[in-house]
Write an enzyme that holds these catalytic residues in place. Structure first.
Site, PDB file in Angstrom:
ATOM      1  N   GLU A  74      -0.219  20.066  -1.949  1.00  0.00           N
ATOM      2  CA  GLU A  74       1.169  19.840  -1.558  1.00  0.00           C
ATOM      3  C   GLU A  74       2.092  20.517  -2.580  1.00  0.00           C
ATOM      4  O   GLU A  74       1.850  20.369  -3.786  1.00  0.00           O
ATOM      5  CB  GLU A  74       1.489  18.334  -1.515  1.00  0.00           C
ATOM      6  N   GLY A 104       2.452  12.818 -10.869  1.00  0.00           N
ATOM      7  CA  GLY A 104       1.803  11.526 -11.059  1.00  0.00           C
ATOM      8  C   GLY A 104       0.470  11.417 -10.347  1.00  0.00           C
ATOM      9  O   GLY A 104      -0.551  11.066 -10.942  1.00  0.00           O
ATOM     10  N   ALA A 105       0.468  11.736  -9.062  1.00  0.00           N
ATOM     11  CA  ALA A 105      -0.752  11.576  -8.277  1.00  0.00           C
ATOM     12  C   ALA A 105      -0.544  12.234  -6.924  1.00  0.00           C
ATOM     13  O   ALA A 105       0.572  12.626  -6.580  1.00  0.00           O
ATOM     14  CB  ALA A 105      -1.066  10.096  -8.086  1.00  0.00           C
ATOM     15  N   MET A 106      -1.632  12.324  -6.145  1.00  0.00           N
ATOM     16  CA  MET A 106      -1.546  12.986  -4.845  1.00  0.00           C
ATOM     17  C   MET A 106      -2.394  12.242  -3.825  1.00  0.00           C
ATOM     18  O   MET A 106      -3.555  11.909  -4.068  1.00  0.00           O
ATOM     19  CB  MET A 106      -2.001  14.444  -4.990  1.00  0.00           C
ATOM     20  N   GLU A 107      -1.792  12.027  -2.646  1.00  0.00           N
ATOM     21  CA  GLU A 107      -2.350  11.136  -1.636  1.00  0.00           C
ATOM     22  C   GLU A 107      -3.353  11.785  -0.691  1.00  0.00           C
ATOM     23  O   GLU A 107      -3.529  11.299   0.438  1.00  0.00           O
ATOM     24  CB  GLU A 107      -1.198  10.562  -0.809  1.00  0.00           C
ATOM     25  N   HIS A 156       1.566   3.327  -4.231  1.00  0.00           N
ATOM     26  CA  HIS A 156       2.298   4.404  -3.550  1.00  0.00           C
ATOM     27  C   HIS A 156       1.336   5.353  -2.820  1.00  0.00           C
ATOM     28  O   HIS A 156       1.508   5.621  -1.631  1.00  0.00           O
ATOM     29  CB  HIS A 156       3.135   5.162  -4.586  1.00  0.00           C
ATOM     30  N   GLU A 157       0.336   5.832  -3.533  1.00  0.00           N
ATOM     31  CA  GLU A 157      -0.575   6.808  -2.896  1.00  0.00           C
ATOM     32  C   GLU A 157      -1.364   6.131  -1.771  1.00  0.00           C
ATOM     33  O   GLU A 157      -1.600   6.718  -0.728  1.00  0.00           O
ATOM     34  CB  GLU A 157      -1.531   7.430  -3.915  1.00  0.00           C
ATOM     35  N   HIS A 171       0.709   5.846   1.365  1.00  0.00           N
ATOM     36  CA  HIS A 171       0.858   7.123   2.079  1.00  0.00           C
ATOM     37  C   HIS A 171      -0.180   7.283   3.187  1.00  0.00           C
ATOM     38  O   HIS A 171       0.025   8.074   4.105  1.00  0.00           O
ATOM     39  CB  HIS A 171       0.688   8.299   1.111  1.00  0.00           C
ATOM     40  N   GLU A 192       8.339  10.235   1.730  1.00  0.00           N
ATOM     41  CA  GLU A 192       8.518   9.825   0.331  1.00  0.00           C
ATOM     42  C   GLU A 192       9.515   8.682   0.177  1.00  0.00           C
ATOM     43  O   GLU A 192       9.258   7.716  -0.545  1.00  0.00           O
ATOM     44  CB  GLU A 192       8.899  11.014  -0.541  1.00  0.00           C
TER      45      GLU A 192
HETATM   46  N1  B3K Z   1       3.097  13.734  -2.556  1.00  0.00           N
HETATM   47  C1  B3K Z   1       2.855  13.930  -3.958  1.00  0.00           C
HETATM   48  C2  B3K Z   1       3.818  14.856  -4.620  1.00  0.00           C
HETATM   49  C3  B3K Z   1       3.513  16.286  -4.430  1.00  0.00           C
HETATM   50  C4  B3K Z   1       4.402  17.146  -5.292  1.00  0.00           C
HETATM   51  C5  B3K Z   1       4.210  18.593  -5.011  1.00  0.00           C
HETATM   52  N2  B3K Z   1       4.981  19.421  -5.907  1.00  0.00           N
HETATM   53  C6  B3K Z   1       2.821  12.651  -4.696  1.00  0.00           C
HETATM   54  C7  B3K Z   1       3.533  11.521  -4.068  1.00  0.00           C
HETATM   55  O1  B3K Z   1       4.723  11.529  -3.851  1.00  0.00           O
HETATM   56  O2  B3K Z   1       2.886  10.573  -3.729  1.00  0.00           O
HETATM   57 ZN    ZN Z   2       4.732   9.998  -2.424  1.00  0.00          ZN
END
Ligand code: B3K
Ligand code: ZN
Length: 870
Positions: free
Chosen positions: A122, A261-264, A297-298, A301, A320
């Site tokens: 992403e 922070g993290a990615m879902e 949060h993740e 998602h 988001e």
């Molecule tokens: N969806 C990702 C963020 C991606 C950022 C890309 N530059 C994390 C989050 O909002 O959960």
């Molecule tokens: Zn998010």
């Protein structure tokens, strides 16, 4: 790379082709990874356009159309596209390409860092892995075979369920299949050697889900809390939103090299290790709470983002804003609702308001984007969550959940827009949100003037409001917003007065509201009610109001809503600083304020709320009260205010400090709400006492030496360093000795020093950049030392420009290496026009220096161009 051009929301076009299934074979290699990507593609609608796939920083080897290898003359490759003329309406296309994960320092696409292969797709990173229709409205079913470079990589992960594993020519492989169609940005693979924490979760339907948490070797003793948080999140989403997990396995991998922070990613979250790893010795209470929030949060998602995704990136707040709202509610249901709300309000006031007032201001659903990575902002996320929260306020929990249910029923499995969300809320509740939609359209922070009066004869409260929304780049004219305003009223003695209505809806520029209530029951004949407005921060607006000090003190002590009590105190502090700056005098504290604080410190109010109330607003928040930010005098007066309060209150403060300290010494560290709150108050008091004078130096020393947990040890270090106490260097050195080499812990040490306000801070930051634990390759180090430094108002804005030059130089170094991180650092330069002429010139000089770089990254280009534009 050629420079990117702007894209506009209004130009959206549905994809010309869709991809139904993707079969990836990934032959991992440190420097030469090969991807064989077989896609089943369908033409959409009647047209004869060529197929244009996205692809960047990758080498094309071969293209095969329906088993027929194509000649190089059959297609065109540029540095960002692969174009193929295809006649068929349905066809199978195989693309083979290679890439080098080792040289990928941007941490976007597929990269290798400290022996772990990892992806981040992403927003538009998948195109750095293979040629693809890399846009969120193309949903495909993925099957991914990952072949590890050697047996040294025992964990081979990708999205979905593992369907096959084995060995090919001595190399282990695993094939994964994800049954849920998804856009490419949710693709992930990870390959490395980890320690594994396993657990299970039984859904309310009785299905067992395997939970796996992968952490760097030796870190199992820091991973328990993340697993507990995950199980709590899964349960909470079932109970509050009725949403149940869908796959048989949920994996989380913690990595040290990660931009955010993290990615879902579906079924395979990738986390910055900062949001996974903590135990009481290494992590603070706040770290534990952050882990809970990001894990939540993740996880959330999975429904709001993955099952229902965005049609295009302009709709980012669809997932988001909503998911931040959900994680805020999760934290509030599990912990203290008031504390969470106040912390969220602080983020809006100190960061989002600044963004909204600057050259990068954008609506929560932007209209124009050059570099998508620049739009993962506090506006899209946090103001986006406030917009969802206002709908929740207008509809109530039951109405909101009705809307959620309809939203999920209508759009599960689809890529949709913010409009679809609002429509579902409207339709499920038979409401008209026509005006409310302006929150998605208009940028800028609305300002609301409020005047109240009391009609004794009619026994009626009169509330006059006037709202304005400031002009922002590209939006000169603004229309009135639909603003929910929660209100409550009190007698001067603090008794609550029952009102006929507690929620007013502002929809026009000027409005008058007449509110009935049981005034006579509480008011003496010569008294008037005191009205609290925007209780619970019911809208992300700035309030302008002349409320007498006595009324503010009443609200500070008696308002029912804890956010309003906190806010009254903040206004009392802020107005003193603002007045002192405007009249070029030094801030004073008076007996009434000191007494109010004293009563609060000795009261049985939740200690966390006392702590938050005593925490002064930061310079950024105060700066929003000025056209031109006089940073020196703001910083000076904030410091003076703290010192005055400490000098007047140190007796009361030290007594309460000692009581809490002794109480906590009696027992082992517990991560309970009660103890977190006590530590929070203890540590805020310590920070005051440290500036009260040399007499109290022994407190930070003792607390540091005897601490059994990181919360207390770090708080002692911070109190000493930020209070410029005489033991600061001793504590800094002791901490370094104890924790050197433990990078996540050392980040706290870097950050503490970056935020110190001394003449030596800038030189020290430069020295710290040479510390063995520091590296410009790792985003966490940059955030903890350098991004933190940009928040150090006194020193980043030092009059000689040395702070600007330091950060400007680092941005230049990061331009080629990691543009996303560089772009975060440049944010603090965006509001250069808000400062005095000398500082404007110095900041602009840095912007121009960066702008002149060869190969300026689009991330930086967009921000610099916007901020230099008139
Ligand atoms: N969806 C990702 C963020 C991606 C950022 C890309 N530059 C994390 C989050 O909002 O959960
Ligand atoms: Zn998010």
């Amino acid at each position: 790379m050629s420079q990117k051009t702007a894209k506009y929301r209004k130009d959206y076009q549905a994809p010309k082709f869709t991809i139904d299934t993707v079969n990836l074979v990934v032959e991992l290699d440190k420097t030469n990874t090969r991807i064989t990507n077989t896609m089943k593609i369908k033409r959409q609608g009647e047209h004869s356009d060529a197929l244009v796939l996205d692809g960047e920083h990758i080498e094309l080897e071969k293209v095969v159309l329906n088993d027929q290898a194509l000649n190089t003359s059959d297609y065109t490759v540029t540095d960002s596209t692969l174009t193929i003329e295809v006649e068929q309406n349905e066809f199978t296309l195989t693309v083979v390409n290679t890439l080098n994960p080792s040289t990928n320092k941007a941490l976007e696409g597929l990269y290798l860092a400290e022996g772990t292969f990892c992806t981040q797709c992403e927003a538009e990173g998948f195109r750095r892995i293979t040629y693809y229709l890399d846009r969120p409205d193309v949903l495909a079913t993925f099957t991914t075979k990952v072949i590890a470079p050697s047996a040294d990589y025992p964990h081979i992960l990708a999205n979905g369920n593992s369907v096959e594993h084995g060995e090919e020519e001595g190399k282990p492989f695993v094939t994964w299949h994800d049954p849920y169609p998804k856009p490419s940005y949710l693709f992930a693979l990870v390959c490395g050697d980890f320690d594994l924490l396993e657990d299970t979760f039984v859904t309310r339907e009785g299905r067992e889900v395997a939970l796996q948490l992968f952490v760097d070797k030796g870190n199992l003793d820091r991973s328990e809390h993340a697993m507990v948080s995950l199980k709590n999140a899964m349960r909470w989403d079932e109970e509050r939103f009725g949403l149940v997990y869908d796959l048989d396995i949920y994996m989380i991998v913690a990595v040290d090299f990660f931009n955010m922070g993290a990615m879902e990613n579906k079924g395979l979250n990738v986390f910055n290790s900062k949001y996974v790893l903590a135990n009481p010795k290494t992590g603070t209470d706040q770290d534990f709470l952050n882990i809970e929030s990001v894990i939540g949060h993740e996880y959330f998602h999975n429904w709001t983002g993955n099952r229902i995704t965005c049609r295009d990136w302009f709709q980012l707040s669809l997932k988001e804003g909503l998911t931040v709202f959900r994680d805020q509610e999760f934290s509030s249901d599990l912990g203290s609702r008031a504390v969470n709300r106040i912390q969220n309000v602080k983020v809006i006031r100190s960061h989002q308001f600044t963004e909204d007032a600057g050259p990068m201001a954008h609506p929560i659903r932007p209209d124009k984007v050059v570099e998508m990575n620049n739009f993962y902002t506090v506006t899209v996320y946090n103001k986006g969550a406030e917009v969802i929260r206002m709908m929740h306020t207008l509809l109530g929990e039951t109405g909101f959940q009705r809307g959620m249910k309809l939203y999920v029923e209508r759009h599960d499995g689809a890529a949709v827009t913010c409009e679809d969300f609002v429509k579902a809320m409207e339709d499920a509740n038979d409401r008209d949100f026509t005006l409310f939609r302006r929150w998605y359209e208009q940028a800028g922070t609305p300002s609301v003037e409020v005047e109240t009066a009391f009609d004794t004869d009619k026994q009626q409260l009169i509330i006059n409001t006037r709202q304005t929304v400031p002009a922002t780049p590209g939006q000169a004219e603004k229309r009135p917003m639909h603003i929910p305003m929660r209100i409550s009223a009190y007698a001067p003695n603090g008794n609550r007065i029952v009102l006929a209505e507690n929620l007013l809806e502002l929809t026009e520029e000027r409005q008058s509201f007449y509110v009935n209530g049981e005034f006579a029951a509480q008011l003496a004949s010569n008294e008037e009610p005191i009205v609290s407005v925007f209780d619970d921060f019911s809208a992300p607006v700035k309030v302008q109001r002349d409320l007498p000090e006595a009324a503010m003190l009443t609200l500070m002590a008696h308002a029912d809503d804890p956010v309003s009590r906190w806010d009254a105190a903040q206004q009392l502090f802020t107005s003193r600083v603002v007045d002192a700056v405007k009249s070029q005098s030094t801030v004073e504290v008076d007996k009434a304020l000191v007494d109010a604080c004293e009563r609060l410190i000795t009261s049985d109010t939740d200690p966390a709320l006392i702590a938050l109330t005593l925490t002064l607003p930061n310079a950024a928040t105060v700066g929003e009260y000025f056209e031109t930010i006089e940073i020196d005098t703001i910083v000076h007066n904030l410091r003076q205010l703290k010192r005055h309060l400490a000098e007047h209150l140190h007796g009361t403060m030290s007594a309460r400090y000692a009581a809490i300290y002794d109480e906590l010494q009696q027992r082992d560290y517990r991560l309970s709400g009660e103890d977190i709150a006590l530590r929070q108050l203890q540590n805020v008091l310590l920070s005051y006492l440290t500036v009260a004078g040399e007499n109290y130096v022994n407190l930070s020393q003792t607390q540091f030496d005897n601490a059994t947990n990181m919360t207390d040890r770090l708080a002692a270090l911070q109190a000493s360093v930020w209070g410029n106490a005489s033991n600061a260097i001793t504590l800094v050195e002791a901490f370094d000795q104890q924790w050197r080499g433990d990078k996540l812990v050392m980040d706290k040490w870097f950050q503490t020093q970056a935020l110190a306000d001394t003449d030596g801070t800038i030189a020290n930051v430069k020295t710290l950049m040479k510390h063995p634990d520091f590296s410009l390759d790792n985003p966490n180090r940059i955030y903890s030392l350098l991004a933190a430094f940009t928040q150090n108002s006194a020193r980043f804005h030092q009059f000689d420009g040395a702070g600007y030059a330091l950060i400007g130089d680092v941005i230049c170094q990061l331009n080629d290496k990691n543009p996303q991180v560089a772009s975060r650092l440049i944010s603090s330069f965006m509001s250069w026009r808000r400062y005095d002429a000398e500082r404007q010139a110095l900041m602009k000089q840095q912007l121009e220096k960066i702008q002149a770089l060869p190969n300026l990254a689009s991330d930086l280009q967009e921000k610099i161009e916007n901020s230099l534009a008139a």
